[in-house]
Design an enzyme around this catalytic site. Structure first.
Site, mmCIF file in Angstrom:
data_model
loop_
_atom_site.group_PDB
_atom_site.id
_atom_site.type_symbol
_atom_site.label_atom_id
_atom_site.label_comp_id
_atom_site.label_asym_id
_atom_site.label_seq_id
_atom_site.Cartn_x
_atom_site.Cartn_y
_atom_site.Cartn_z
ATOM 1 N N SER A 93 0.814 -1.215 0.000
ATOM 2 C CA SER A 93 0.000 0.000 0.000
ATOM 3 C C SER A 93 0.850 1.268 0.000
ATOM 4 O O SER A 93 0.329 2.353 -0.218
ATOM 5 C CB SER A 93 -0.935 0.004 1.214
ATOM 6 N N LYS A 130 1.420 3.826 6.898
ATOM 7 C CA LYS A 130 0.767 4.792 5.996
ATOM 8 C C LYS A 130 1.366 6.166 6.220
ATOM 9 O O LYS A 130 2.061 6.410 7.207
ATOM 10 C CB LYS A 130 -0.750 4.853 6.296
#
Lengths: 173, 173
Positions: A93, A130
């Site tokens: 991601s 993230k």
DNA sequence: ACTTTTGATTTCTGTCCCGATAATCTAACT
DNA sequence: AGTTAGATTATCGGGACAGAAATCAAAAGT
């Protein structure tokens, strides 16, 4: 008749021994004797030469003098050992930030997470890496891969930031 | 009248001292005394816990037991200190391999460059990092950025491979 | 009978001492 | 002036020692 005589400056100078410095005697466990001696005799084994890729004139050689100096990975990447840990990456991601599957992240818990920092967070018992967004009062975790969607953090989520990612390490071999 | 008495097994057992092991006395230069004592008393300061991002159940905490074990960057990334050096990346020709401007490369000179390895090479006095191609008898340096073109190595070029890139390190903070 | 105390014993740790070696200075010698 | 030899002082490693620590076993206490 007497040669020399008591005087200052005579005799073997200080610091002319093996280490070029005055020494102290300490006791060392037998098992760690070899590593201590290696540390003393050859300095830091892992302080290795650093080349700057920008300086490429004159066909330099790795055996030349290393004017760029020496570097120790531990010292260079880990500023606070007590609050630093590693995380092995799972998923893709954050591929846009150069973080790939199975990469190794260096994470410092003592850094305060700021807007746009890459962070290790736990959201509802799930560990993720993230980019942190703190824009306009709201908190969100932004992936860097168009396949994934940003995750807005709401009050009902179990949310905790473990630390700030300071480096990512990718191994080829 | 006598208590105890001469016998085997009496007395303080061996290895019950500070280090839990027999010790030897060595001389240490005063300047390195503190680092040696730190090494002895707190073990390897830079062996830090490693978490596996895949195991995320149960809301673990960095303060938990580290079942993934501990890791030392130097040991993990540098297998042969004597033949390893670092290179600071200049340019973006290998961005597809996750190698960005100003990244730090770990390079081992003792590895034999194989097909598809990322290598540090000197071509006509210019230092470059490229993926090595040995297909069909010819040698070429392949960038991983569509902006750049592959470089076929011909006999009239001054060409030397400095070493094989084993890791790339990118720092965020 | 069981527990606690106490002296004897042995090892550990840090420090001091000491002889051999090493490095330097100065006077004597060539 | 250059070399040599004795004097001086520091390093290096081994031995030794005092105090602390840990264990054993007999003696004393409960």
């Amino acid at each position: 008749m007497v040669r020399g005589g008591k005087r200052s400056g005579a005799g073997r100078p200080r610091g002319t021994g093996k280490f070029g410095e005055s020494t102290v005697r300490i006791r060392v466990p037998e098992g760690k004797l070899s590593v201590v001696q290696a540390l003393l005799e050859s300095g830091d084994q892992y302080a290795l030469p650093l080349f700057d890729g920008r300086i490429s004139a004159g066909f330099p050689s790795p055996t030349d003098d290393y004017s760029e100096g020496k570097l120790d990975l531990n010292h260079h990447l880990i500023h606070r050992p007590a609050t630093t840990f590693f995380v092995r990456v799972s998923g893709d991601s954050m591929i846009g930030a150069g973080i790939h599957q199975d990469d190794l992240l260096v994470v410092d818990r003592s850094l305060s997470p700021k807007h746009q920092d890459v962070v290790i967070a736990v959201v509802d018992s799930e560990l993720t890496v993230k980019r942190l967004s703190r824009k306009s009062g709201s908190v969100a975790l932004m992936p860097e891969n168009p396949v994934y969607a940003p995750l807005e953090i709401t009050a009902d989520m179990a949310f905790e930031i473990w630390g700030v990612v300071t480096s990512v390490i990718h191994q080829f071999r």
